[in-house]
Design an enzyme around this catalytic site. Structure first.
Site, PDB file in Angstrom:
ATOM      1  N   CYS A 144      -0.511   4.145   2.031  1.00 25.99           N
ATOM      2  CA  CYS A 144      -0.290   4.070   3.485  1.00 25.99           C
ATOM      3  C   CYS A 144       1.167   4.359   3.842  1.00 25.99           C
ATOM      4  CB  CYS A 144      -0.605   2.671   4.025  1.00 25.99           C
ATOM      5  SG  CYS A 144      -2.022   1.871   3.298  1.00 25.99           S
ATOM      6  N   ASP A 145       2.106   3.809   3.075  1.00 26.09           N
ATOM      7  CA  ASP A 145       3.503   3.792   3.508  1.00 26.09           C
ATOM      8  C   ASP A 145       4.435   4.685   2.700  1.00 26.09           C
ATOM      9  OD1 ASP A 145       2.693   1.833   5.304  1.00 26.09           O
ATOM     10  OD2 ASP A 145       3.085   0.213   3.885  1.00 26.09           O
ATOM     11  N   CYS A 187       0.835  -1.203   0.000  1.00 26.02           N
ATOM     12  CA  CYS A 187       0.000   0.000   0.000  1.00 26.02           C
ATOM     13  C   CYS A 187       0.875   1.260   0.000  1.00 26.02           C
ATOM     14  CB  CYS A 187      -0.916  -0.019   1.226  1.00 26.02           C
ATOM     15  SG  CYS A 187      -1.953   1.453   1.345  1.00 26.02           S
TER      16      CYS A 187
END
Ligand code: NAP
Length: 324
Positions: A148-149, A145
């Protein structure tokens, strides 16, 4: 203390519909059923939103010419459904669906509820590549992801693996942070849609490693340091220094809990007919989890509508209410 009678009453409460899964398909089904004044609840294993909640920007959902953040789009869907009275049970994973007497039983971790119909909208999740180092460095450089990261990889060199829409979209997103994005694909042409191809092929921060597969992800025991790629032609291997590896090599349907109860295809997607009925009476499937899905938010929304209207008809017929 509750008397035996009370417990029996509680055990006998049968809801009209339980929707399982809080992505676009489930939230749309919930919206329609709540507006139809059905007794409906939605079970979601985490917080509602599904896969699009982790998508930075959605440009192909009609009605938003400038695009919209994935999180905002699904949050609007949630608020709309709740506004019409949909009860959303967050952090309630479904463990099993089975048949009771004249109804269905949806089983959670410490809860069991009865419903006349169930709409399964559990979606799919990113597939694992299955190479050495992948599990060891998951969360320490290996990610599924970018939204997200990605921000953890400022000025870093990262590899993105895959040639589909997810890989290309997320690689483009990573160019905001990373100094270089190396796109690794097993063929010499991308599968992604043309507009995404046009953007990535001329991006100055993106380097391509065509006809390469990942053999291993290596690190120092704490974080990723390199990825070992092998040529699909010669088999020749090279070790490429990277700080992050983002994997987009396909998806797996979230159907483990219904295996053996519903008919699934060879990849585990739920088989439905045109009415989105599954092999089990009263159980419908909608969105990415369904065999034949085109895996788009707009299509999942359409599935949610169709499953809701057909589930409503099914429940009303079961209760002896003439349909319109
Ligand atoms: P996908 O389309 O299945 O692409 C997976 C990619 O991974 C393919 O390029 C495939 O290579 C590669 N791959 C699979 N197994 C591999 C392996 N073992 N080793 C190396 N490479 C491997 O998956 P996706 O990109 O997640 O997209 C899923 C669906 O969601 C698609 O229908 C897509 O259109 C949709 N989606 C749409 C959007 C959007 O509309 N903006 C965004 C994201 C996803 P090959 O090409 O050689 O098969």
């Amino acid at each position: 203390m509750r008397g035996a009678g009370e417990e029996e009453n509680e055990a006998r409460r049968i809801q009209d519909v339980i929707v399982v899964g809080g992505g676009p398909a489930g939230l749309t089904a919930g919206l329609y059923l709540a507006r139809a004044r059905m007794d409906v609840a939605l079970w979601e294993k985490d917080a509602p939103g599904g896969a699009p909640a982790l998508t930075e920007r959605i440009e192909n959902y009609p009605g938003f010419p400038e695009g919209i953040s994935g999180w905002e789009l699904v949050d609007r869907m949630r608020r709309q459904a709740e506004g019409f009275g949909l009860a959303i049970e967050s952090f309630r994973p479904m463990k099993e669906i089975r048949r009771g007497e004249g109804h269905l039983v949806v089983v959670g971790e410490e809860v069991e509820e009865a419903a006349r119909a169930v709409i399964l909208a559990t979606g799919m999740r990113p597939a694992r590549l299955g190479v050495p180092g992948e599990e060891e460095y998951h969360g320490r450089g290996v990610s599924y992801c970018a939204t997200c990261d990605g921000a953890f990889f400022r000025d870093a060199v990262v590899a993105v693996v895959g040639g589909g829409d997810s890989a290309v979209e997320e690689a483009l997103f990573l160019t905001r942070f990373a100094s270089k994005v190396i796109l690794v694909h097993r063929r010499d042409r991308l599968r992604a849609s043309r507009i995404l191809q046009e953007r990535i092929l001329q991006h100055p921060k993106v380097e391509f490693r065509w006809k390469r597969v990942v053999k291993e992800i290596r690190g120092d025991g704490k974080k990723v340091q390199s990825v070992v790629l092998a040529s699909t032609d010669s088999g020749e291997a090279e070790e490429v220094p990277v700080q992050g590896v983002f994997l987009y090599v396909g998806n797996i349907p979230n159907t483990e809990e219904v295996r053996g109860f519903l008919e699934l295809d060879e990849k585990g997607f739920v088989v439905t007919n045109d009415a989105l009925e599954t092999s089990e009476k009263g159980v419908f499937a909608a969105g990415d989890v369904r065999k034949g899905s085109v895996w788009q938010v707009a299509a999942a929304v359409g599935d949610g509508v169709r499953a809701a209207l057909n589930a409503q008809r099914y429940v009303e017929e079961l209760k002896g209410i003439a349909y319109r």
